[in-house]
Write an enzyme that holds these catalytic residues in place. Structure first.
Site, PDB file in Angstrom:
ATOM      1  N   ASP A 178       0.827  -1.206   0.000  1.00  0.00           N
ATOM      2  CA  ASP A 178       0.000   0.000   0.000  1.00  0.00           C
ATOM      3  C   ASP A 178       0.861   1.256   0.000  1.00  0.00           C
ATOM      4  OD1 ASP A 178      -1.275  -2.346   1.509  1.00  0.00           O
ATOM      5  OD2 ASP A 178      -3.008  -1.154   0.977  1.00  0.00           O
ATOM      6  N   ASP A 207      -1.638  -2.546  -4.011  1.00  0.00           N
ATOM      7  CA  ASP A 207      -1.908  -1.106  -3.936  1.00  0.00           C
ATOM      8  C   ASP A 207      -0.627  -0.316  -4.207  1.00  0.00           C
ATOM      9  OD1 ASP A 207      -4.550  -1.634  -3.544  1.00  0.00           O
ATOM     10  OD2 ASP A 207      -4.683  -0.789  -1.528  1.00  0.00           O
ATOM     11  N   TYR A 210      -2.073   4.362  -6.276  1.00  0.00           N
ATOM     12  CA  TYR A 210      -3.256   5.123  -5.837  1.00  0.00           C
ATOM     13  C   TYR A 210      -3.665   6.181  -6.855  1.00  0.00           C
ATOM     14  CZ  TYR A 210      -3.123   2.661  -1.416  1.00  0.00           C
ATOM     15  OH  TYR A 210      -3.147   1.676  -0.484  1.00  0.00           O
ATOM     16  N   ASN A 244      -6.826  -3.647  -4.415  1.00  0.00           N
ATOM     17  CA  ASN A 244      -8.064  -3.023  -4.926  1.00  0.00           C
ATOM     18  C   ASN A 244      -7.777  -1.761  -5.741  1.00  0.00           C
ATOM     19  OD1 ASN A 244      -7.375  -2.250  -2.154  1.00  0.00           O
ATOM     20  ND2 ASN A 244      -9.068  -0.793  -2.331  1.00  0.00           N
ATOM     21  N   HIS A 339     -11.723  -2.334   6.889  1.00  0.00           N
ATOM     22  CA  HIS A 339     -11.731  -3.539   6.035  1.00  0.00           C
ATOM     23  C   HIS A 339     -11.959  -4.800   6.860  1.00  0.00           C
ATOM     24  CE1 HIS A 339     -10.466  -0.833   2.964  1.00  0.00           C
ATOM     25  NE2 HIS A 339      -9.279  -0.625   3.475  1.00  0.00           N
ATOM     26  N   HIS A 366      -3.628  -3.775   2.525  1.00  0.00           N
ATOM     27  CA  HIS A 366      -5.003  -3.262   2.523  1.00  0.00           C
ATOM     28  C   HIS A 366      -5.332  -2.399   3.743  1.00  0.00           C
ATOM     29  CE1 HIS A 366      -8.834  -2.909   0.700  1.00  0.00           C
ATOM     30  NE2 HIS A 366      -9.488  -3.785   1.423  1.00  0.00           N
ATOM     31  N   VAL A 367      -5.112  -2.925   4.948  1.00  0.00           N
ATOM     32  CA  VAL A 367      -5.305  -2.132   6.158  1.00  0.00           C
ATOM     33  C   VAL A 367      -4.024  -1.334   6.376  1.00  0.00           C
ATOM     34  CG1 VAL A 367      -5.746  -2.230   8.637  1.00  0.00           C
ATOM     35  CG2 VAL A 367      -6.821  -3.903   7.097  1.00  0.00           C
ATOM     36  N   HIS A 368      -4.151  -0.014   6.499  1.00  0.00           N
ATOM     37  CA  HIS A 368      -2.974   0.850   6.508  1.00  0.00           C
ATOM     38  C   HIS A 368      -2.364   0.938   7.896  1.00  0.00           C
ATOM     39  CE1 HIS A 368      -4.922   2.683   2.721  1.00  0.00           C
ATOM     40  NE2 HIS A 368      -4.343   1.537   2.495  1.00  0.00           N
TER      41      HIS A 368
HETATM   42 FE   LIG Z   1      -6.163  -1.839  -0.473  1.00  0.00          FE
END
Ligand SMILES: [Fe+2]
Ligand SMILES: *[C@@H]1O[C@H](CO)[C@@H](O)[C@H](O)[C@H]1NC(C)=O
Ligand SMILES: *[C@@H]1O[C@H](CO)[C@@H](O)[C@H](O)[C@H]1NC(C)=O
Ligand SMILES: *[C@@H]1O[C@H](CO)[C@@H](O)[C@H](O)[C@H]1NC(C)=O
Length: 478
Positions: A178, A207, A210, A244, A339, A366-368
């Site tokens: 991410d 990710d 962005y 995503n 999430h 996904h989870v930052h």
């Molecule tokens: Fe993500």
């Protein structure tokens, strides 16, 4: 804020004082105390500046000078065993040459490989000429130089091939997820580069740019991102996982082909593992077998990904590659209020296989934030028996969320309380991790937060291989 500066000062002191001060801070500050049957929730508190993208004129985005000079150079593994490399780059003025010249450090004899280029359109954006060239038949454990931009302005880079696949080959992987292109992203990449543990290959858990956070998914931000990471990705392979933010599905502007920018720009060697799509595949590298899955492609029974994984797992020979590592974007075990349970349907499908085949570790993003689980599984449930609680399981992987690369969406700070028993350590700070394989039984794992010096391990553990040394390595068992 005094609380922040107090906590910051605390972290600068030795660990003895840190523990004492941490106790005081806990007692004084937290009124809803977080004691639980779970693991540790770090009390580290960082400055909460806003996460902002680096402006377009930043040094990291600079376009290399000269007519049609290759930019956005990056490499990844190009076959199943590490004797090939895919070199990718972009030219902006005209297609130019898709040739890569390369030679090993020892033999100065230059070889030549021919690639291909592609372009794509996204709404009103037209990409540059995206070149991909696979160079094969490389010697193991060898430094190679390579040149792209033949015919116009040439640029030279280098990489080192991995040792031959084998059970006791040490190898050091970096973990980044991410990432995005903020000042924090730059700090994460710098910390990875400066880490004295010297990662040799990045396992990237999804990710990337962005770009989809910009109006019309401004694909110019895919270009800036690739220029930003070139300083690492041109010199060591980054192993790609789709997140995503790679989907770029935007029917409101007529863009209905999922993963269009990502799959044009990032090629992976999926055919070498008999996969039918670049979104799930596997590679062997040194003593590791790495399986990449797609959280955003169908994975239910009868789907291509499901069939592939079912046939893939029995192929892993732990006598050849002791370490079985899985990468995916959406985590299965996550205790943040972001999430939450998004990985649940995939967990239900695949967790029994991960336990049966004794996966060592699963990395997700996904989870930052950062989180490391206990070895747990939750596979006993059959709808009517009510057995739906994660239990300690020495055949289960450790699940690590490393979605803390520093993207524009900022940190995930809100956690579920009390900390669930499956969660061993969690902290909302930006950083990266290192998985340092020593031999068939031992790997040293460490997580490094951006606010510390380059050598500091904010969380760490020894991994004991699940096939060769399946002993409980959690601190509570020792
Ligand atoms: Fe993500
Ligand atoms: C990004 O980090 C590099 C290396 O630390 C530094 O040289 C560069 O100036 C940084 N750029 C920005 C925009 O912060
Ligand atoms: C694309 O369209 C948007 C909205 O109409 C506009 O702001 C932008 O400048 C356009 N970009 C290009 C490259 O034409
Ligand atoms: C494997 O590595 C660990 C950690 O460095 C070491 O303690 C152990 O002795 C090694 N095992 C063998 C067989 O060399």
């Amino acid at each position: 804020m005094t609380y922040n500066s107090l906590a910051l000062k605390i972290t600068l002191m030795g660990s003895f004082y840190f523990c004492m001060a941490a106790f005081i801070v806990l007692t004084l500050v937290f009124n809803s105390v977080v004691f639980s049957n779970g693991g540790k929730t770090s009390i580290y508190v960082r400055k909460m500046e806003k996460t902002v993208d680096m402006p377009l004129e930043s040094d990291v985005f600079r376009v290399p000078s000269g007519y049609n000079a290759p930019q956005q150079v990056h490499i990844t593994q190009g076959d199943h065993v590490g004797k090939a490399v895919i070199v990718s780059w972009v030219t902006e003025d005209e297609p130019g040459s898709s040739t890569v010249l390369y030679w090993s450090e020892n033999s100065k004899h230059k070889k030549k490989a021919e690639g291909q280029f592609t372009t794509y359109k996204f709404y009103n954006y037209t990409s540059g000429f995206i070149h991909h060239c696979t160079i094969g038949n490389l010697e193991h454990n060898t430094k190679y130089y390579y040149v792209v931009g033949v015919g116009h302005n040439m640029r030279k880079f280098w990489f080192t091939t991995p040792p031959k696949v084998g059970p006791d080959v040490p190898y050091t992987f970096g973990l980044i997820g991410d990432l995005g292109q903020t000042f924090d992203s730059n700090s994460t990449l710098t910390h990875y580069e400066q880490n004295p543990k010297k990662g040799q290959t990045v396992l990237f858990v999804g990710d990337l740019s962005y770009a989809d956070n910009y109006p019309y998914h401004d694909n110019g931000r895919w270009d800036t991102w690739a220029r930003f990471v070139e300083r690492s990705a041109a010199y060591q392979p980054w192993i790609w996982t789709a997140g995503n933010h790679e989907i770029d599905f935007a029917p409101e502007i007529g863009e209905t082909t999922p993963f269009k920018p990502y799959t044009h720009r990032y090629h992976v060697p999926y055919r070498a593992s008999k996969s039918t799509a670049p979104l799930w595949y596997s590679i062997k590298r040194a003593s590791a077998y790495i399986i990449v899955l797609s959280s955003y492609s169908a994975y239910g029974k009868y789907t291509p990904q499901n069939q592939w994984l079912e046939q893939e797992l029995p192929k892993v020979n732990r006598r050849e590659t002791p370490w079985l590592i899985v990468l995916m974007h959406s985590p299965w075990y996550n205790s943040y209020n972001y999430h939450y349970m998004e990985g649940e349907t995939m967990r239900v499908m695949y967790e029994p296989w991960f336990v049966r085949y004794k996966v060592d570790v699963v990395f997700a993003g996904h989870v930052h934030a950062y989180e490391r689980s206990e070895r747990v599984s939750n596979i006993a449930y059959n709808i009517i028996n009510g057995m739906c609680t994660p239990v300690k399981d020495q055949s289960a992987p450790v699940y690590i969320t490393i979605g803390d690369g520093g993207n524009i969406e900022g940190l995930a700070t809100s956690m579920s309380e009390p900390q669930p028993a499956y969660s061993a350590y969690r902290e909302a700070s930006f950083g990266h991790a290192i998985f340092d394989i020593k031999n068939r039984t031992h790997a040293h794992y460490s997580w490094h937060r951006n606010h510390d010096g380059f050598a500091v391990e904010a969380d760490s553990m020894w991994f004991f291989n699940r096939f060769w040394h399946p002993v409980d390595e959690s601190p509570t068992s020792q």
